[in-house]
Design an enzyme around this catalytic site. Sequence first.
Site: not given
Length: 356
Positions: A140, A191, A224, A248, A252
Amino acid sequence: MPKILVVPGDGIGVEVTEVSVSILRTVGERNGVEFTLENDLLGGCAIDAHGIPVTEETIEKAKQSDAVLLGAVGGPKWENIEHHLKPERGLLELRKQLDTFANLRPAIVYAALADASTLKREVVEGVDIMVVRELTSGIYFGHPRGNEQLGGGESKAFNTLHYTTSEIERVAKMAFEIARKRKNKVTSIDKSNVLESMVLWRDTVTELHERQFSDVTLEHLYVDNAAMQLIRRPADFDVMLAGNMFGDIISDEAAQLTGSLGMLPSASVGNEGAIYEPVHGSAPDIAGKGIANPIASILSMAMMLRYSFDMDGAAAQVEEAVRKVLDKGYRTSDIYEEGKARVGTEEMGSLILGEL
Ligand code: NAD
């Protein structure tokens, strides 16, 4: 004498913060701790008073405080304002100035509310997760970023994911320290099978673990797989550590396990201070009606007791009081089910105070 800057903000932020502050005062009296509280403006109310969403004076006060207790900002009144003057810019600026590099997002499923989850009760019962998300770096914020015209109607847009060892270390250290106050387990999410930046992530977390936190159980999951396991066996997780973008998404997903926005607290912790705030916004649709759920704000205040003031016992008492009131069947409108007792913001606060 712990110093707290109270920033209720706009809409229901004002209503729920008032309730948390009254509980905080009682907790202080009970524990012989004198909190020094000062109120200030942020968001829409600051725009109305000063023409900008946060003043330098407010930021300075926040830096001089041990913690900031925030409500929520924003509302329709300020929606059409220039982008850099919007209420949310005040919040982002405050986070930036306090260099809040870690976002803590607990997701707890209360037995009394387990049916509010979209997952089966037997899957979510007992869930008590803390997501620790890196907040000031990663994709970001990475450079180079931008877009290019390639010609022939073709465009290219790009972002950069990078992390430094010290950026990973400081947030991982926080995750390990938090795990020691909980069930002593960290799941680090990356990852590293595809991304170099995530190889550094995994190596750094592993190395820090060996050096300083070998008493904490550490596991690594690819993002994942983590997303899958989080809905398959959520009760197995304790602390989940992730970079900015993966955190992020995962935070959620974890929040959704609990089923209600009005129940979710959070903290943003940094070098220059810490901000404790509910995850929800200013809820203009119900503002001023006295029906907002104050629990997210109350639990944010409990996080402040635990993480800024090391008052673990007092924090646990507040959390237990919330649990008892829910077990007794009291509900604000957002979590109401048939057969339960519907209460407003103030009454929910009084009931929780009563349990204390
Ligand atoms: P919201 O979280 O304010 O509300 C979403 C829905 O959830 C609404 O129906 C609301 O009534 C309900 N809700 C939220 N909190 C509740 C509570 N404690 N009790 C009962 N019901 C609750 O999100 P939104 O409607 O998308 O945004 C409204 C305003 O808040 C916007 O201006 C937005 O920019 C701002 N916002 C601020 C923050 C923040 O301050 N951190 C976060 C999100 C949104």
